[in-house]
Design a protein around this motif. Structure first.
Motif, PDB file in Angstrom:
ATOM      1  N   GLY A 106      39.426 -13.446  56.651  1.00  0.00           N
ATOM      2  CA  GLY A 106      38.039 -13.672  57.025  1.00  0.00           C
ATOM      3  C   GLY A 106      37.129 -12.531  56.614  1.00  0.00           C
ATOM      4  O   GLY A 106      35.980 -12.752  56.256  1.00  0.00           O
TER       5      GLY A 106
ATOM      6  N   TRP B 227      38.406 -16.762  50.742  1.00  0.00           N
ATOM      7  CA  TRP B 227      38.429 -18.199  51.049  1.00  0.00           C
ATOM      8  C   TRP B 227      38.003 -19.010  49.847  1.00  0.00           C
ATOM      9  O   TRP B 227      38.534 -20.079  49.587  1.00  0.00           O
ATOM     10  CB  TRP B 227      37.543 -18.500  52.249  1.00  0.00           C
ATOM     11  CG  TRP B 227      38.204 -18.135  53.551  1.00  0.00           C
ATOM     12  CD1 TRP B 227      39.028 -17.078  53.778  1.00  0.00           C
ATOM     13  CD2 TRP B 227      38.107 -18.843  54.770  1.00  0.00           C
ATOM     14  NE1 TRP B 227      39.430 -17.076  55.090  1.00  0.00           N
ATOM     15  CE2 TRP B 227      38.884 -18.145  55.717  1.00  0.00           C
ATOM     16  CE3 TRP B 227      37.428 -19.978  55.173  1.00  0.00           C
ATOM     17  CZ2 TRP B 227      39.006 -18.559  57.029  1.00  0.00           C
ATOM     18  CZ3 TRP B 227      37.545 -20.386  56.493  1.00  0.00           C
ATOM     19  CH2 TRP B 227      38.336 -19.675  57.397  1.00  0.00           C
TER      20      TRP B 227
ATOM     21  N   VAL C 207      37.921 -24.833  59.921  1.00  0.00           N
ATOM     22  CA  VAL C 207      36.743 -23.959  60.047  1.00  0.00           C
ATOM     23  C   VAL C 207      35.558 -24.556  59.291  1.00  0.00           C
ATOM     24  O   VAL C 207      34.428 -24.541  59.775  1.00  0.00           O
ATOM     25  CB  VAL C 207      37.060 -22.528  59.556  1.00  0.00           C
ATOM     26  CG1 VAL C 207      35.796 -21.685  59.441  1.00  0.00           C
ATOM     27  CG2 VAL C 207      38.059 -21.863  60.478  1.00  0.00           C
ATOM     28  N   CYS C 208      35.819 -25.116  58.107  1.00  0.00           N
ATOM     29  CA  CYS C 208      34.742 -25.757  57.339  1.00  0.00           C
ATOM     30  C   CYS C 208      34.183 -26.959  58.094  1.00  0.00           C
ATOM     31  O   CYS C 208      32.954 -27.147  58.149  1.00  0.00           O
ATOM     32  CB  CYS C 208      35.245 -26.174  55.958  1.00  0.00           C
ATOM     33  SG  CYS C 208      35.525 -24.775  54.854  1.00  0.00           S
ATOM     34  N   ASP C 209      35.056 -27.767  58.678  1.00  0.00           N
ATOM     35  CA  ASP C 209      34.597 -28.920  59.460  1.00  0.00           C
ATOM     36  C   ASP C 209      33.756 -28.466  60.650  1.00  0.00           C
ATOM     37  O   ASP C 209      32.706 -29.041  60.942  1.00  0.00           O
ATOM     38  CB  ASP C 209      35.787 -29.756  59.960  1.00  0.00           C
ATOM     39  CG  ASP C 209      36.501 -30.493  58.841  1.00  0.00           C
ATOM     40  OD1 ASP C 209      35.929 -30.635  57.737  1.00  0.00           O
ATOM     41  OD2 ASP C 209      37.648 -30.936  59.081  1.00  0.00           O
ATOM     42  N   TRP C 210      34.231 -27.428  61.347  1.00  0.00           N
ATOM     43  CA  TRP C 210      33.486 -26.897  62.488  1.00  0.00           C
ATOM     44  C   TRP C 210      32.120 -26.398  62.031  1.00  0.00           C
ATOM     45  O   TRP C 210      31.100 -26.651  62.686  1.00  0.00           O
ATOM     46  CB  TRP C 210      34.272 -25.769  63.157  1.00  0.00           C
ATOM     47  CG  TRP C 210      33.587 -25.217  64.359  1.00  0.00           C
ATOM     48  CD1 TRP C 210      33.717 -25.650  65.638  1.00  0.00           C
ATOM     49  CD2 TRP C 210      32.627 -24.146  64.394  1.00  0.00           C
ATOM     50  NE1 TRP C 210      32.910 -24.904  66.471  1.00  0.00           N
ATOM     51  CE2 TRP C 210      32.235 -23.983  65.731  1.00  0.00           C
ATOM     52  CE3 TRP C 210      32.085 -23.319  63.423  1.00  0.00           C
ATOM     53  CZ2 TRP C 210      31.315 -23.017  66.119  1.00  0.00           C
ATOM     54  CZ3 TRP C 210      31.155 -22.362  63.805  1.00  0.00           C
ATOM     55  CH2 TRP C 210      30.785 -22.223  65.150  1.00  0.00           C
ATOM     56  N   SER C 211      32.085 -25.699  60.904  1.00  0.00           N
ATOM     57  CA  SER C 211      30.824 -25.162  60.390  1.00  0.00           C
ATOM     58  C   SER C 211      29.843 -26.272  60.051  1.00  0.00           C
ATOM     59  O   SER C 211      28.661 -26.186  60.382  1.00  0.00           O
ATOM     60  CB  SER C 211      31.077 -24.300  59.143  1.00  0.00           C
ATOM     61  OG  SER C 211      31.870 -23.195  59.479  1.00  0.00           O
ATOM     62  N   ARG C 212      30.330 -27.321  59.405  1.00  0.00           N
ATOM     63  CA  ARG C 212      29.463 -28.450  59.067  1.00  0.00           C
ATOM     64  C   ARG C 212      28.905 -29.105  60.335  1.00  0.00           C
ATOM     65  O   ARG C 212      27.728 -29.436  60.407  1.00  0.00           O
ATOM     66  CB  ARG C 212      30.229 -29.492  58.252  1.00  0.00           C
ATOM     67  CG  ARG C 212      30.330 -29.158  56.792  1.00  0.00           C
ATOM     68  CD  ARG C 212      30.971 -30.321  56.015  1.00  0.00           C
ATOM     69  NE  ARG C 212      31.688 -29.778  54.883  1.00  0.00           N
ATOM     70  CZ  ARG C 212      32.991 -29.531  54.849  1.00  0.00           C
ATOM     71  NH1 ARG C 212      33.751 -29.832  55.871  1.00  0.00           N
ATOM     72  NH2 ARG C 212      33.559 -29.015  53.781  1.00  0.00           N
TER      73      ARG C 212
ATOM     74  N   ASN D 251      28.417 -27.799  63.248  1.00  0.00           N
ATOM     75  CA  ASN D 251      27.630 -26.929  64.116  1.00  0.00           C
ATOM     76  C   ASN D 251      26.588 -26.081  63.387  1.00  0.00           C
ATOM     77  O   ASN D 251      25.946 -25.232  64.013  1.00  0.00           O
ATOM     78  CB  ASN D 251      28.569 -26.003  64.904  1.00  0.00           C
ATOM     79  CG  ASN D 251      29.433 -26.788  65.852  1.00  0.00           C
ATOM     80  OD1 ASN D 251      28.957 -27.273  66.865  1.00  0.00           O
ATOM     81  ND2 ASN D 251      30.696 -26.954  65.515  1.00  0.00           N
ATOM     82  N   LEU D 252      26.406 -26.304  62.103  1.00  0.00           N
ATOM     83  CA  LEU D 252      25.510 -25.455  61.323  1.00  0.00           C
ATOM     84  C   LEU D 252      24.084 -25.459  61.863  1.00  0.00           C
ATOM     85  O   LEU D 252      23.467 -24.405  62.019  1.00  0.00           O
ATOM     86  CB  LEU D 252      25.519 -25.870  59.845  1.00  0.00           C
ATOM     87  CG  LEU D 252      24.673 -24.991  58.926  1.00  0.00           C
ATOM     88  CD1 LEU D 252      25.157 -23.550  58.979  1.00  0.00           C
ATOM     89  CD2 LEU D 252      24.715 -25.517  57.507  1.00  0.00           C
TER      90      LEU D 252
ATOM     91  N   LEU E  31      23.902 -23.362  64.965  1.00  0.00           N
ATOM     92  CA  LEU E  31      24.048 -21.944  64.637  1.00  0.00           C
ATOM     93  C   LEU E  31      22.754 -21.370  64.075  1.00  0.00           C
ATOM     94  O   LEU E  31      22.305 -20.291  64.484  1.00  0.00           O
ATOM     95  CB  LEU E  31      25.167 -21.744  63.607  1.00  0.00           C
ATOM     96  CG  LEU E  31      26.585 -21.800  64.130  1.00  0.00           C
ATOM     97  CD1 LEU E  31      27.572 -21.893  62.984  1.00  0.00           C
ATOM     98  CD2 LEU E  31      26.876 -20.578  64.973  1.00  0.00           C
TER      99      LEU E  31
ATOM    100  N   ARG F 295      20.350 -18.430  65.693  1.00  0.00           N
ATOM    101  CA  ARG F 295      19.973 -17.212  64.959  1.00  0.00           C
ATOM    102  C   ARG F 295      18.453 -17.046  64.929  1.00  0.00           C
ATOM    103  O   ARG F 295      17.939 -15.951  65.134  1.00  0.00           O
ATOM    104  CB  ARG F 295      20.514 -17.259  63.533  1.00  0.00           C
ATOM    105  CG  ARG F 295      21.988 -17.017  63.446  1.00  0.00           C
ATOM    106  CD  ARG F 295      22.451 -17.048  62.018  1.00  0.00           C
ATOM    107  NE  ARG F 295      23.892 -16.908  61.952  1.00  0.00           N
ATOM    108  CZ  ARG F 295      24.593 -17.027  60.840  1.00  0.00           C
ATOM    109  NH1 ARG F 295      23.985 -17.302  59.706  1.00  0.00           N
ATOM    110  NH2 ARG F 295      25.894 -16.881  60.860  1.00  0.00           N
TER     111      ARG F 295
END
Length: 127
Positions: free
Chosen positions: A27, A33, A104-109, A111-112, A115, A119
């Motif tokens: 990471g 990655w 992690v990619c699925d989670w990012s998509r 929840n983007l 997030l 920010r």
């Protein structure tokens, strides 16, 4: 309103025998990655890797590949040809990272938006 105070964190929360600092989580390695994703479909030459890795210098790519080889997640194969040919491929250990990467990619998509909103709210509050 009564607030429940959580128990204090124990001093032995982290197992001293756990090699976390030495485990190649990747990471913190900026390009790792992306390199893994490039090698997912099979072996690639150095010049092939540079195409989708826009912005990476030859030096940084070399250092990243060497570090990942040291961690055992990819292997470098030299072919005795003229001109010399080198290919990089994921090891079985490296392939085990693809599933967690997908998660992690699925989670990012998923929840983007949340997030980015968090920010932005934080930055506005800091001003």
């Amino acid at each position: 309103m009564t607030r429940t105070v959580p128990a204090p964190l124990p001093p032995d929360l982290f197992d001293p025998d756990c090699p976390v600092p030495t485990v190649p989580v990747l990471g913190g390695k900026k390009w790792a990655w992306r390199i893994l994703r490039c090698l997912e479909g099979g072996p690639r030459r150095f010049s092939e890797l540079r195409v989708p890795l826009v912005g990476i210098t030859a030096k940084v790519l070399t250092e990243s590949l060497r570090s990942m080889e040291q961690d055992g997640v990819l292997e470098r194969t030299e072919f005795a040809e003229n001109p010399p040919r080198v290919e990089y491929a994921l090891t079985p250990l490296g392939r085990t990272l693809l599933g967690p990467m997908d998660a992690v990619c699925d989670w990012s998509r998923a929840n983007l938006a949340e997030l980015l909103a968090a920010r932005e709210a934080f930055e506005l509050a800091e001003r």
